[in-house]
Every structure is written in C-alpha cells, then in structure tokens.
Design a protein around this motif. Sequence first.
Motif, PDB file in Angstrom:
ATOM      1  N   HIS A 167       0.837  -1.205   0.000  1.00 43.74           N
ATOM      2  CA  HIS A 167       0.000   0.000   0.000  1.00 43.74           C
ATOM      3  C   HIS A 167       0.874   1.258   0.000  1.00 43.74           C
ATOM      4  N   PHE A 168       2.010   1.181  -0.638  1.00 40.72           N
ATOM      5  CA  PHE A 168       2.953   2.287  -0.585  1.00 40.72           C
ATOM      6  C   PHE A 168       2.412   3.556  -1.243  1.00 40.72           C
ATOM      7  N   ILE A 169       1.662   3.405  -2.329  1.00 35.53           N
ATOM      8  CA  ILE A 169       1.118   4.583  -3.014  1.00 35.53           C
ATOM      9  C   ILE A 169       0.124   5.307  -2.108  1.00 35.53           C
ATOM     10  N   ASP A 170      -0.778   4.561  -1.498  1.00 35.35           N
ATOM     11  CA  ASP A 170      -1.773   5.167  -0.610  1.00 35.35           C
ATOM     12  C   ASP A 170      -1.112   5.815   0.607  1.00 35.35           C
ATOM     13  N   GLU A 171      -0.065   5.173   1.143  1.00 34.65           N
ATOM     14  CA  GLU A 171       0.648   5.743   2.292  1.00 34.65           C
ATOM     15  C   GLU A 171       1.269   7.086   1.918  1.00 34.65           C
ATOM     16  N   GLY A 172       1.902   7.127   0.766  1.00 34.37           N
ATOM     17  CA  GLY A 172       2.538   8.368   0.327  1.00 34.37           C
ATOM     18  C   GLY A 172       1.532   9.465   0.073  1.00 34.37           C
ATOM     19  N   LYS A 173       0.430   9.105  -0.553  1.00 35.62           N
ATOM     20  CA  LYS A 173      -0.608  10.096  -0.843  1.00 35.62           C
ATOM     21  C   LYS A 173      -1.162  10.694   0.442  1.00 35.62           C
ATOM     22  N   ALA A 174      -1.356   9.851   1.457  1.00 34.52           N
ATOM     23  CA  ALA A 174      -1.884  10.331   2.733  1.00 34.52           C
ATOM     24  C   ALA A 174      -0.900  11.278   3.418  1.00 34.52           C
ATOM     25  N   LEU A 175       0.382  10.979   3.312  1.00 34.44           N
ATOM     26  CA  LEU A 175       1.403  11.804   3.959  1.00 34.44           C
ATOM     27  C   LEU A 175       1.604  13.135   3.244  1.00 34.44           C
ATOM     28  N   MET A 176       1.222  13.203   1.962  1.00 33.83           N
ATOM     29  CA  MET A 176       1.414  14.421   1.183  1.00 33.83           C
ATOM     30  C   MET A 176       0.080  15.093   0.867  1.00 33.83           C
ATOM     31  N   ASN A 177      -0.843  14.985   1.779  1.00 31.20           N
ATOM     32  CA  ASN A 177      -2.188  15.514   1.556  1.00 31.20           C
ATOM     33  C   ASN A 177      -2.323  16.982   1.963  1.00 31.20           C
ATOM     34  N   THR A 178      -1.228  17.625   2.302  1.00 34.18           N
ATOM     35  CA  THR A 178      -1.262  19.031   2.699  1.00 34.18           C
ATOM     36  C   THR A 178      -1.654  19.908   1.515  1.00 34.18           C
ATOM     37  N   SER A 179      -2.547  20.845   1.748  1.00 37.11           N
ATOM     38  CA  SER A 179      -3.027  21.724   0.685  1.00 37.11           C
ATOM     39  C   SER A 179      -1.972  22.762   0.313  1.00 37.11           C
TER      40      SER A 179
ATOM     41  N   ILE B 193      13.634  24.914 -20.740  1.00 37.91           N
ATOM     42  CA  ILE B 193      13.286  23.614 -20.172  1.00 37.91           C
ATOM     43  C   ILE B 193      12.710  22.767 -21.307  1.00 37.91           C
ATOM     44  N   ASN B 194      12.313  21.521 -21.007  1.00 40.77           N
ATOM     45  CA  ASN B 194      11.587  20.715 -21.992  1.00 40.77           C
ATOM     46  C   ASN B 194      10.197  20.407 -21.459  1.00 40.77           C
ATOM     47  N   ALA B 195       9.224  20.393 -22.381  1.00 41.18           N
ATOM     48  CA  ALA B 195       7.819  20.271 -21.990  1.00 41.18           C
ATOM     49  C   ALA B 195       7.513  18.946 -21.301  1.00 41.18           C
ATOM     50  N   GLY B 196       8.301  17.906 -21.597  1.00 46.25           N
ATOM     51  CA  GLY B 196       8.057  16.599 -20.999  1.00 46.25           C
ATOM     52  C   GLY B 196       8.314  16.542 -19.513  1.00 46.25           C
ATOM     53  N   LEU B 197       8.905  17.600 -18.959  1.00 47.05           N
ATOM     54  CA  LEU B 197       9.074  17.650 -17.502  1.00 47.05           C
ATOM     55  C   LEU B 197       7.728  17.658 -16.800  1.00 47.05           C
ATOM     56  N   ILE B 198       6.720  18.216 -17.452  1.00 49.63           N
ATOM     57  CA  ILE B 198       5.356  18.160 -16.917  1.00 49.63           C
ATOM     58  C   ILE B 198       4.813  16.777 -17.233  1.00 49.63           C
ATOM     59  N   VAL B 199       4.705  15.945 -16.213  1.00 43.94           N
ATOM     60  CA  VAL B 199       4.347  14.536 -16.405  1.00 43.94           C
ATOM     61  C   VAL B 199       2.845  14.316 -16.376  1.00 43.94           C
ATOM     62  N   LYS B 200       2.122  15.202 -15.688  1.00 45.80           N
ATOM     63  CA  LYS B 200       0.698  14.981 -15.494  1.00 45.80           C
ATOM     64  C   LYS B 200      -0.032  16.316 -15.451  1.00 45.80           C
ATOM     65  N   ASP B 201      -1.270  16.340 -15.952  1.00 44.36           N
ATOM     66  CA  ASP B 201      -2.111  17.535 -15.813  1.00 44.36           C
ATOM     67  C   ASP B 201      -2.280  17.897 -14.343  1.00 44.36           C
ATOM     68  N   LEU B 202      -2.467  19.172 -14.112  1.00 48.65           N
ATOM     69  CA  LEU B 202      -2.841  19.633 -12.773  1.00 48.65           C
ATOM     70  C   LEU B 202      -4.197  20.306 -12.912  1.00 48.65           C
TER      71      LEU B 202
ATOM     72  N   ASP C 297      -0.295  16.276  -5.438  1.00 48.78           N
ATOM     73  CA  ASP C 297      -0.609  16.646  -6.825  1.00 48.78           C
ATOM     74  C   ASP C 297       0.599  17.263  -7.526  1.00 48.78           C
ATOM     75  N   VAL C 298       1.283  18.156  -6.822  1.00 52.07           N
ATOM     76  CA  VAL C 298       2.457  18.806  -7.418  1.00 52.07           C
ATOM     77  C   VAL C 298       3.565  17.786  -7.636  1.00 52.07           C
ATOM     78  N   HIS C 299       3.727  16.877  -6.676  1.00 50.64           N
ATOM     79  CA  HIS C 299       4.739  15.827  -6.816  1.00 50.64           C
ATOM     80  C   HIS C 299       4.462  14.969  -8.048  1.00 50.64           C
ATOM     81  N   GLN C 300       3.213  14.601  -8.255  1.00 40.75           N
ATOM     82  CA  GLN C 300       2.864  13.769  -9.414  1.00 40.75           C
ATOM     83  C   GLN C 300       3.065  14.511 -10.727  1.00 40.75           C
TER      84      GLN C 300
ATOM     85  N   LYS D 296       5.891  24.841  -6.986  1.00 32.80           N
ATOM     86  CA  LYS D 296       4.926  24.993  -5.893  1.00 32.80           C
ATOM     87  C   LYS D 296       4.966  26.418  -5.334  1.00 32.80           C
ATOM     88  N   GLU D 297       6.174  26.941  -5.141  1.00 36.06           N
ATOM     89  CA  GLU D 297       6.301  28.309  -4.640  1.00 36.06           C
ATOM     90  C   GLU D 297       5.688  29.305  -5.614  1.00 36.06           C
ATOM     91  N   LYS D 298       5.836  29.035  -6.887  1.00 34.05           N
ATOM     92  CA  LYS D 298       5.241  29.901  -7.916  1.00 34.05           C
ATOM     93  C   LYS D 298       3.714  29.875  -7.806  1.00 34.05           C
TER      94      LYS D 298
END
Length: 442
Positions: free
Chosen positions: A253-265, A302-311, A320-323, A433-435
């Motif tokens: 359940h590593f994915i769920d554990e990580g998601k829970a730990l990074m749930n800060t808004s 930069i290269n556009a592929g650095l953005i791996v997922k829609d936000l 979300d930012v990590h993903q 994230k700071e931006k």
Amino acid sequence: MKLTLYHTNDIHSHLHEYARISAYMAEHRPKLNHASLYLDLGDHVDLSLPLTEATEGLKNVELLNKARCDLATIGNNEGMTISHEALNRLYDNAQFPVTCANVYDERGHLPRNLTSSYFLEIEGVRFLFVAATAPFTPFYRALDWVVTDPLEAIKDEILSHQGQYDVLIVMSHVGIFFDEKLCQELPEIDLILGSHTHHYFEEGEEQNGVLMAAAGKYGHYLGEVTLEINDKRVVRKCATLHPVDDLPEVETHFIDEGKALMNTSVIKHPIHLPRTTDRISKSAYILAESVMEFTHTQGSIINAGLIVKDLSANEVTEYDVHQMLPHPINAVRIRLKGSVLKSVILKSQKQEYLHEHAQGLGFRGDIFGGYVLYNIGYIESEERFFIDGEEIDDDETYSLGTIDMYTFGRYFPMLKGEAIEYIMPEFLRDIFKEKLMRDTDI
C-alpha cells in the motif's frame, strides 16, 4: 566454509518489487545450512516516490531493516537528492551498518552513521567490505559535502587495512566501467558488487580473477553470490540472479501511504494546467518562468516533458504537485558568452527529442517533449537572437536558468565547461509549488 551474499542495487524506491524481494529472502535465508548476508548497493532511495519524498528516505531504511539488511552503501540518490541534514539523519534508526569511503563533510567527517569500511568475521574468516560512490562533485559541493576520487579512496582504505583481512569485497556505486578498471588495478579483490549504471550479469562476470556481480535496476532482480572458502581463501565463487517475476507476489500500500502523507493543501482555488509535450502549454510556460525567477537569470530553457501529469483540481495538494513533477532535478544558473548562448538556442530550435522517450539523469517522465524558452527570442529569417529584450552580442556574458540534466553533455554538449552553479536542494516541484502559492492569478 560457504557464504551466500544476497544483493540489491538501484531499487529507486520501486518498493512493491522490493517487497517481493524481501519476501523471498525471508522465506529462503532461514533454509540455508550455512552463513548468509544481505547487502544493498545504494540508490534504494528515490524521491520520485511520494512515500520516499514524504519521509526523506526514512521509509526505505525501515524496509531495509525489515529485510534484515546486513550492510549498505550510499548511491548518488542518497547522497545528492536529499539535504545535508537529511543524509546525516537518514540512518539514525538503521539496524545495519552503512559504509562509504569517499564522501565527507568540509571538516573531513563522514556522514553520520557511516564508516569508511566494515569488518566482519564469520567462522574465523575475516571479511573487509570497502565501498565508494560516484563522484558527482558539483552536486555534492552544493550540499556541503566533499566527494573524493573513488579509486584512490578504495585503494587507500585497502592499504590501511593490509594484513587485517582474508576476503576482500568491494561495494561499488560507481558503474560498470569503473568496476572493470578495479579488476585490472586491484586483482586481490575477491568480489565486486556493482551498481549505478543499472547493469546486470546473469551469472556474474570474471575479469583478472575478480568476480563482478550486479542486479540491474528497480528491483527487476535479486542477486545471489556464493563464496566457498578454504583455509581462509576463496576457492570458488559463483553468481546468479532471481528475476522478480519468479518471486512471491505480495500486497502493498505504498502509493496510498505516500498520498496520505502528502495531503497538505498547496492552493485552495480551482486550477487547470494541462500537459502537452509537442507544443507549449501554460503549465510548461509557467515552469520555465519559475526557473528563470528562481535562478535570477535573464532567460530560461526547459523541456515540456518535464510536466508529467495535468494539474486540474479545485484544491491542489503536495501530492498533486509531486505527481506533476516527480523528477529529482535541480535548477542551475549558467553564465555563458553570447556566442555559446546562440548555439544553445539554435540547437533547441531543432526539437530533436520532441517525441523521444527519455530516461536517466533524474528524468522520471516518459516523452522528452519540445524545448520551451522563456524571455528568449529568435528571428530565424534574420538570424537574430534576443534575451531579456536585448539582442545577444557574441562577446557579452549572459545568465541562463535551466535544469541540471542539460549540463552532462547529452542534450547541450556546448554547456560542458561553462560556469555552472547548481542550486540545491530545491527540486523543480519545489520551485513550481512556490510559484503557484505566490501568483494567485494562475
């Protein structure tokens, strides 16, 4: 006597695969009728996994404890992708020793909990384990570490213990070409356990009397080496690999554990930043702008592929930012002449990797994508180049903000040898994230 050494390397936080490896060792090690050890060769930690990011690698160490690790060394991910302070506390709760001979702080001290080598006596046979990691000097210096030449560090450590050991094992996180050189220069080595370049040997490879063993990457294999020792000398040595597909399946359940730990808004208003790799998207443009602002330079690339997922969400969390930006990639500031900057711009216009799959150098996405330039212009028909609103002069010096993976020679060979400043430990996701938090109108 007989000794079996299980070994892993370059797990890179593929913790589900690692759990399968651990389950296999837990089942099979107790069945051996002779001594065994389990060694990890580094890069077990990879902050591209949210759970590893959230715990700064402490979860990885917990899992190494659970797997009954007997000895470990550090890779570049342990040494360079977490802060100086985080490396010093990484192994505070480790139930195993950690050794590395070529990383020190500015006062000449090893990172906390590390030793320069490790001795172990089994059935009257004295084993010396010596380890070294890849010398990414500018990155270590940016984190207030000093990394020395791995070959000289290994030689010095062996020499300082001459006559004190019977069997010599090197744990190398430097790569296959380095290991081959070790075989030629130090034939007294009995075994080299290799890593870093993600190579593997199905049955080991022997050069100049030295056996090399390595287990690939991402937990694809568990390595096993058997040494037979008679009269305190190795008389037989052999290696094999166990593919992960042949190992027990387990539930994790590593994915769920990580998601829970990074749930800060991070932000609490709706946002939509799509991902496109073959054209400039708003998200890539904002990332390029944030790199320029963070590096305090005149322009960025930069290269556009650095953005791996829609936000796209009504509320954005750390997860979300990590993903969106899972890469352990840092920004760099480069000072270069206008003539070199022009060559960088020209090369970017070729868009050589627009649809190419990319891996390595910290990149954790799939498609490399097109280059995105911010505050930089080019009029092809007139062969005119601009940065920060001014035309580029060949002899003037300019500042360019970009990413560390461009400085190794693969993408922009002309940048090697330029005045490069690696800005650490912030990753692209931290900058982005700071931006987002600063510019509320995004």
